[in-house]
Design a protein around this motif. Structure first.
Motif, PDB file in Angstrom:
ATOM      1  N   GLY A 189       6.919  -3.682  -8.326  1.00  0.00           N
ATOM      2  CA  GLY A 189       7.413  -2.402  -7.825  1.00  0.00           C
ATOM      3  C   GLY A 189       6.312  -1.432  -7.440  1.00  0.00           C
ATOM      4  O   GLY A 189       6.495  -0.596  -6.557  1.00  0.00           O
ATOM      5  N   LEU A 190       5.136  -1.519  -8.088  1.00  0.00           N
ATOM      6  CA  LEU A 190       4.035  -0.612  -7.792  1.00  0.00           C
ATOM      7  C   LEU A 190       3.382  -1.006  -6.469  1.00  0.00           C
ATOM      8  O   LEU A 190       3.114  -2.187  -6.209  1.00  0.00           O
ATOM      9  CB  LEU A 190       2.999  -0.669  -8.918  1.00  0.00           C
ATOM     10  N   ILE A 201       1.298  -4.328  -5.852  1.00  0.00           N
ATOM     11  CA  ILE A 201       0.487  -4.715  -7.014  1.00  0.00           C
ATOM     12  C   ILE A 201       1.304  -5.698  -7.827  1.00  0.00           C
ATOM     13  O   ILE A 201       2.361  -5.349  -8.353  1.00  0.00           O
ATOM     14  CB  ILE A 201       0.108  -3.491  -7.862  1.00  0.00           C
ATOM     15  N   THR A 202       0.840  -6.912  -7.914  1.00  0.00           N
ATOM     16  CA  THR A 202       1.613  -7.954  -8.592  1.00  0.00           C
ATOM     17  C   THR A 202       1.687  -7.669 -10.093  1.00  0.00           C
ATOM     18  O   THR A 202       0.845  -6.947 -10.647  1.00  0.00           O
ATOM     19  CB  THR A 202       0.972  -9.325  -8.383  1.00  0.00           C
ATOM     20  N   SER A 227      -9.287   8.629  -4.141  1.00  0.00           N
ATOM     21  CA  SER A 227      -8.006   8.727  -4.837  1.00  0.00           C
ATOM     22  C   SER A 227      -6.932   8.319  -3.836  1.00  0.00           C
ATOM     23  O   SER A 227      -6.833   8.912  -2.758  1.00  0.00           O
ATOM     24  CB  SER A 227      -7.789  10.165  -5.314  1.00  0.00           C
ATOM     25  N   ILE A 228      -6.140   7.304  -4.172  1.00  0.00           N
ATOM     26  CA  ILE A 228      -5.283   6.646  -3.179  1.00  0.00           C
ATOM     27  C   ILE A 228      -3.796   6.899  -3.461  1.00  0.00           C
ATOM     28  O   ILE A 228      -3.347   6.881  -4.606  1.00  0.00           O
ATOM     29  CB  ILE A 228      -5.556   5.124  -3.164  1.00  0.00           C
ATOM     30  N   LEU A 229      -3.063   7.101  -2.387  1.00  0.00           N
ATOM     31  CA  LEU A 229      -1.616   7.289  -2.456  1.00  0.00           C
ATOM     32  C   LEU A 229      -0.953   6.020  -3.006  1.00  0.00           C
ATOM     33  O   LEU A 229      -1.305   4.897  -2.620  1.00  0.00           O
ATOM     34  CB  LEU A 229      -1.091   7.573  -1.045  1.00  0.00           C
ATOM     35  N   HIS A 230       0.015   6.215  -3.927  1.00  0.00           N
ATOM     36  CA  HIS A 230       0.758   5.074  -4.457  1.00  0.00           C
ATOM     37  C   HIS A 230       2.186   5.487  -4.807  1.00  0.00           C
ATOM     38  O   HIS A 230       2.498   6.664  -4.888  1.00  0.00           O
ATOM     39  CB  HIS A 230       0.049   4.457  -5.667  1.00  0.00           C
TER      40      HIS A 230
END
Length: 298
Positions: A189-190, A201-202, A227-230
């Motif tokens: 889900g991430l 992201i597994t 810093s990355i959007l998630h």
């Protein structure tokens, strides 16, 4: 898309330089990565996941599905701008709120304390490695964050019969420093944003911890690290576990780009040319640093 995997054990051998380069690239080009051989007990990690799932089943599941949020599923074809999650936030340092958390069993409290002690060791180790990779004193980030604020968001993203109607967690970047995630072994889900697409992201494997960087790392590194959007996408096939520990600056920490990482500024171009004439074939970075030092002396 292969997410970087940092084997911390290789820092102790002849692969140290290669591993440090891989870590630097992961921070600069990705903003997130896996770490393995990190020193956190696998047995303790499994215990925490089991106890958190039990806490959710006993204390949180029924109230979540009875909430107004969950009842939004009864409205067909309506997309809800809310997060489909059930969570608690545990503060660890400099103070704690564990006594205020309803129905937190002593066994989970003790296991969480032991786990957090080991996670803090890992966070401080990463802070030292990132500082070193940025060309700073290895204690720079730890001193900048001091006294750090450390807390853990314990979340379940419940099984969602109509995932198209909800966000599991809306897209965002994290405000703080270093985030260390112990997540589900089976349910996905991430997702992180990379090269104009969402990268899934597994689920966790091989006892790894997932790490991403927060906004303050981007500021302190003067944009070198990202810093990355998630986001989290709800899953109709099962509930996803997420235990995210935040190693953040203290509330009164003063944050700014590390001076060593800033370009020189406020000089006359002719002065730069005069210095450039004698240093044209030397390293550009060293030239910039020398200009900064000359400006300080003026």
């Amino acid at each position: 898309m292969a997410i970087p995997v940092i084997n911390l054990e290789e820092l102790n051998g002849e692969k140290r330089s290669q591993t440090m380069s891989l870590l630097h690239e992961a921070c600069a080009k990705w903003g997130f990565f896996w770490v393995e051989n990190h020193g956190i007990s696998e047995e303790l990690m499994e215990k925490i996941k089991t106890l958190v799932k039990l806490h959710y089943e006993v204390n949180m599941k029924d109230s979540f599905y009875e909430s107004d949020l969950a009842k939004g599923l009864e409205t067909p074809n309506k997309v809800m701008d809310f997060d489909w999650e059930s969570s608690i936030f545990i503060r660890h340092k400099p103070d704690t709120n564990t006594e205020a958390i309803v129905n937190l069993k002593p066994e989970l409290y003790k296991a969480m304390e032991d786990y957090i002690d080991q996670v803090i060791n890992l966070a401080e180790k990463l802070a030292e490695l990132l500082s070193e990779n940025l060309g700073l004193d290895k204690n720079y980030l730890k001193q900048t964050f001091s006294e750090p604020h450390i807390g853990t968001k314990v979340a379940i993203y419940p099984q969602c019969p109509k995932p198209e109607q909800f966000k599991g967690l809306r897209a965002h970047t994290d405000a703080g420093g270093i985030i260390l995630l112990l997540q589900d072994d089976f349910v996905s889900g991430l997702e992180f944003w990379k090269d104009d697409e969402w990268v899934p992201i597994t689920p966790t494997k091989d006892n790894r911890i997932f790490v991403n960087l927060g906004d303050q790392l981007e500021v302190v590194s003067n944009g070198i690290y990202k810093s990355i959007l998630h986001r989290v996408i709800p899953n109709k096939d099962g509930s996803r576990l997420s235990i995210a520990t935040f190693y953040n600056p203290g509330a009164n920490a003063i944050i700014s780009p590390a001076p060593k990482l800033l370009y020189p500024g406020h000089y006359r171009f002719q002065d730069y040319l005069n210095y450039y004439t004698d240093t044209k074939f030397s390293d550009k970075g060293s030239r910039f640093q020398s200009i900064k030092e000359m400006l300080v002396q003026l």
